[in-house]
Design a protein around this motif. Structure first.
Motif, PDB file in Angstrom:
ATOM      1  N   GLN A 118      16.429  24.870 -21.591  1.00 40.56           N
ATOM      2  CA  GLN A 118      16.583  26.001 -20.668  1.00 40.56           C
ATOM      3  C   GLN A 118      15.701  27.168 -21.086  1.00 40.56           C
ATOM      4  O   GLN A 118      15.056  27.806 -20.251  1.00 40.56           O
ATOM      5  N   ILE A 119      15.679  27.454 -22.367  1.00 43.03           N
ATOM      6  CA  ILE A 119      14.843  28.558 -22.865  1.00 43.03           C
ATOM      7  C   ILE A 119      13.367  28.266 -22.580  1.00 43.03           C
ATOM      8  O   ILE A 119      12.622  29.121 -22.089  1.00 43.03           O
ATOM      9  N   ARG A 120      12.939  27.030 -22.884  1.00 41.01           N
ATOM     10  CA  ARG A 120      11.545  26.660 -22.655  1.00 41.01           C
ATOM     11  C   ARG A 120      11.187  26.723 -21.172  1.00 41.01           C
ATOM     12  O   ARG A 120      10.108  27.182 -20.801  1.00 41.01           O
ATOM     13  N   THR A 121      12.110  26.255 -20.329  1.00 43.33           N
ATOM     14  CA  THR A 121      11.849  26.222 -18.886  1.00 43.33           C
ATOM     15  C   THR A 121      11.644  27.621 -18.331  1.00 43.33           C
ATOM     16  O   THR A 121      10.791  27.839 -17.458  1.00 43.33           O
ATOM     17  N   LYS A 122      12.431  28.575 -18.809  1.00 44.45           N
ATOM     18  CA  LYS A 122      12.296  29.947 -18.322  1.00 44.45           C
ATOM     19  C   LYS A 122      10.968  30.564 -18.763  1.00 44.45           C
ATOM     20  O   LYS A 122      10.395  31.390 -18.048  1.00 44.45           O
ATOM     21  N   ARG A 123      10.478  30.153 -19.933  1.00 44.93           N
ATOM     22  CA  ARG A 123       9.231  30.715 -20.460  1.00 44.93           C
ATOM     23  C   ARG A 123       7.999  30.023 -19.890  1.00 44.93           C
ATOM     24  O   ARG A 123       6.940  30.651 -19.728  1.00 44.93           O
ATOM     25  N   HIS A 124       8.123  28.717 -19.637  1.00 41.57           N
ATOM     26  CA  HIS A 124       6.961  27.934 -19.221  1.00 41.57           C
ATOM     27  C   HIS A 124       7.309  27.176 -17.936  1.00 41.57           C
ATOM     28  O   HIS A 124       7.817  26.055 -17.993  1.00 41.57           O
ATOM     29  N   ARG A 125       7.045  27.787 -16.820  1.00 38.27           N
ATOM     30  CA  ARG A 125       7.352  27.183 -15.532  1.00 38.27           C
ATOM     31  C   ARG A 125       6.414  26.007 -15.257  1.00 38.27           C
ATOM     32  O   ARG A 125       5.244  26.023 -15.621  1.00 38.27           O
ATOM     33  N   ALA A 126       6.942  24.989 -14.593  1.00 41.36           N
ATOM     34  CA  ALA A 126       6.162  23.788 -14.308  1.00 41.36           C
ATOM     35  C   ALA A 126       5.001  24.098 -13.374  1.00 41.36           C
ATOM     36  O   ALA A 126       5.144  24.875 -12.424  1.00 41.36           O
ATOM     37  N   ARG A 127       3.869  23.453 -13.664  1.00 40.14           N
ATOM     38  CA  ARG A 127       2.684  23.596 -12.818  1.00 40.14           C
ATOM     39  C   ARG A 127       2.267  22.262 -12.215  1.00 40.14           C
ATOM     40  O   ARG A 127       1.353  22.212 -11.387  1.00 40.14           O
ATOM     41  N   THR A 179      18.963  17.160  -9.285  1.00 37.91           N
ATOM     42  CA  THR A 179      18.088  18.285  -9.626  1.00 37.91           C
ATOM     43  C   THR A 179      16.946  18.418  -8.628  1.00 37.91           C
ATOM     44  O   THR A 179      16.576  19.530  -8.236  1.00 37.91           O
ATOM     45  N   ILE A 180      16.382  17.289  -8.215  1.00 39.26           N
ATOM     46  CA  ILE A 180      15.342  17.322  -7.178  1.00 39.26           C
ATOM     47  C   ILE A 180      15.906  17.911  -5.898  1.00 39.26           C
ATOM     48  O   ILE A 180      15.283  18.788  -5.268  1.00 39.26           O
ATOM     49  N   ALA A 181      17.087  17.460  -5.490  1.00 40.03           N
ATOM     50  CA  ALA A 181      17.706  17.982  -4.278  1.00 40.03           C
ATOM     51  C   ALA A 181      17.955  19.482  -4.380  1.00 40.03           C
ATOM     52  O   ALA A 181      17.710  20.235  -3.425  1.00 40.03           O
ATOM     53  N   ASP A 182      18.421  19.940  -5.536  1.00 42.24           N
ATOM     54  CA  ASP A 182      18.681  21.376  -5.732  1.00 42.24           C
ATOM     55  C   ASP A 182      17.402  22.189  -5.613  1.00 42.24           C
ATOM     56  O   ASP A 182      17.379  23.253  -4.992  1.00 42.24           O
ATOM     57  N   ASP A 183      16.332  21.695  -6.228  1.00 36.56           N
ATOM     58  CA  ASP A 183      15.066  22.422  -6.184  1.00 36.56           C
ATOM     59  C   ASP A 183      14.559  22.548  -4.744  1.00 36.56           C
ATOM     60  O   ASP A 183      14.123  23.623  -4.322  1.00 36.56           O
ATOM     61  N   LEU A 184      14.614  21.447  -3.997  1.00 39.31           N
ATOM     62  CA  LEU A 184      14.117  21.469  -2.622  1.00 39.31           C
ATOM     63  C   LEU A 184      14.979  22.373  -1.743  1.00 39.31           C
ATOM     64  O   LEU A 184      14.475  23.060  -0.849  1.00 39.31           O
ATOM     65  N   THR A 185      16.280  22.404  -2.018  1.00 39.89           N
ATOM     66  CA  THR A 185      17.182  23.282  -1.264  1.00 39.89           C
ATOM     67  C   THR A 185      16.974  24.741  -1.647  1.00 39.89           C
ATOM     68  O   THR A 185      16.978  25.626  -0.790  1.00 39.89           O
ATOM     69  N   ASP A 186      16.761  25.009  -2.941  1.00 48.90           N
ATOM     70  CA  ASP A 186      16.614  26.385  -3.424  1.00 48.90           C
ATOM     71  C   ASP A 186      15.338  27.052  -2.916  1.00 48.90           C
ATOM     72  O   ASP A 186      15.246  28.281  -2.907  1.00 48.90           O
ATOM     73  N   TYR A 187      14.362  26.264  -2.507  1.00 46.17           N
ATOM     74  CA  TYR A 187      13.115  26.838  -1.986  1.00 46.17           C
ATOM     75  C   TYR A 187      13.416  27.755  -0.800  1.00 46.17           C
ATOM     76  O   TYR A 187      12.907  28.886  -0.731  1.00 46.17           O
ATOM     77  N   ARG A 246      10.344  30.003  -6.048  1.00 40.95           N
ATOM     78  CA  ARG A 246       8.945  29.600  -5.954  1.00 40.95           C
ATOM     79  C   ARG A 246       8.382  29.129  -7.296  1.00 40.95           C
ATOM     80  O   ARG A 246       7.941  28.002  -7.422  1.00 40.95           O
ATOM     81  N   ASP A 247       8.366  29.979  -8.311  1.00 43.83           N
ATOM     82  CA  ASP A 247       7.709  29.678  -9.575  1.00 43.83           C
ATOM     83  C   ASP A 247       8.358  28.468 -10.242  1.00 43.83           C
ATOM     84  O   ASP A 247       9.529  28.502 -10.626  1.00 43.83           O
ATOM     85  N   GLY A 248       7.610  27.377 -10.378  1.00 39.73           N
ATOM     86  CA  GLY A 248       8.124  26.170 -10.996  1.00 39.73           C
ATOM     87  C   GLY A 248       8.970  25.309 -10.092  1.00 39.73           C
ATOM     88  O   GLY A 248       9.429  24.236 -10.504  1.00 39.73           O
ATOM     89  N   ASN A 249       9.190  25.745  -8.852  1.00 35.67           N
ATOM     90  CA  ASN A 249      10.027  24.996  -7.917  1.00 35.67           C
ATOM     91  C   ASN A 249       9.263  23.782  -7.388  1.00 35.67           C
ATOM     92  O   ASN A 249       8.105  23.887  -6.990  1.00 35.67           O
TER      93      ASN A 249
END
Length: 272
Positions: A136-145, A194-202, A208-211
């Protein structure tokens, strides 16, 4: 879209969900939680029903109900902790912190009692939540590209999180020989969620960032690659289910949730 779950399975699942909702909301109220917090917890439908999936292979009905109840307490506790970190619910942060702590400690005591091996429960939680917390800490610092980075992040906060509870269900259901398949199923299913959550959260939260949805819309991730990932996760989940003959009810669950992402959520993010 796959067919709905069988009526008898749906009925049993909703009984579990309802029992978990009643118990968790009673704990929230007893801790001094506000009506808003109680309503928030009562609306956590998937968090309250997923213990039914994770305990599918426990054949002793009373034991299954007790393990499901303990898992629900802890899963909701972690959800409230996540709400506290995100600070996006409008709920009182002190209530979130205190309620999460009480739910977690109660769940820990109950799960240790059910397993008959308290040290194994504590060791499992310590190991897996070290991964979850550092992830969680890493994810907040380094968003997926790209998709590789997204999967690396999701492997901590999605796969390991639910995988831990799958393994706990087998351990506390006194079937340690099924910890491996239980974890494999839960990790794959957790990533699908998690995939479903990300697509819904958009759209729901403007994320946006890392979504993942945003990465598809910008062309950094191909829709076909996400489709292939979902099919790989489906195969992993169903492969694990086949190792546990008594968990045949999960076949329809896996197909329903995977097809929902493929048919309903994914096309919205395909580039036109």
């Amino acid at each position: 879209m796959s067919a709905a779950l069988p009526a008898d399975y749906t009925a049993a699942m909703l009984v579990t969900e309802g029992a978990n909702r009643d118990r968790v909301t009673a704990f929230v109220a007893a801790t001094g939680g506000s009506p808003d917090l109680t309503a928030h917890v009562a609306a956590l439908r998937l968090y309250l029903r997923v213990p039914h999936f994770l305990t599918e292979w426990i054949t002793d009905a009373p034991l299954r109900a007790r393990v499901s109840a303990g898992l629900a307490l802890d899963i909701v506790a972690m959800k409230l902790l996540d709400d506290l970190m995100d600070d996006d619910t409008g709920l009182n942060r002190i209530e979130l912190a205190c309620t999460a702590l009480r739910l977690h400690l109660t769940a820990l005591r109950e799960l240790c009692e059910e397993s008959g091996d308290a040290q194994a429960v504590v060791d499992l939680l310590e190991h897996d939540f070290t991964t979850v917390c550092t992830g969680q800490i890493r994810t907040k610092r380094h968003r997926a590209r790209d998709l590789e980075q997204w999967c690396a992040n999701a492997s901590t906060y999605g796969a390991t999180f639910l995988g831990c509870y799958g393994a706990l269900a087998a351990l506390c259901g006194r079937r340690p020989e099924w910890i491996g398949p239980a974890r494999s199923f839960a990790e794959a299913f957790g990533t699908i969620i998690t995939i479903a959550d990300d697509l819904t959260d958009y759209d729901r939260d403007g994320e946006r960032d890392g979504n993942l949805g945003h990465l598809m819309r910008t062309g950094d991730v191909r829709v076909q690659d996400v489709t292939d990932l979902l099919e790989k996760l489906r195969a992993q989940a169903l492969g694990a289910v086949r190792e546990q003959p008594v968990s045949h009810g999960l076949v329809a669950v896996v197909d329903l949730y995977t097809d929902d992402v493929l048919d309903r959520l994914l096309p919205v993010h395909a580039r036109g």
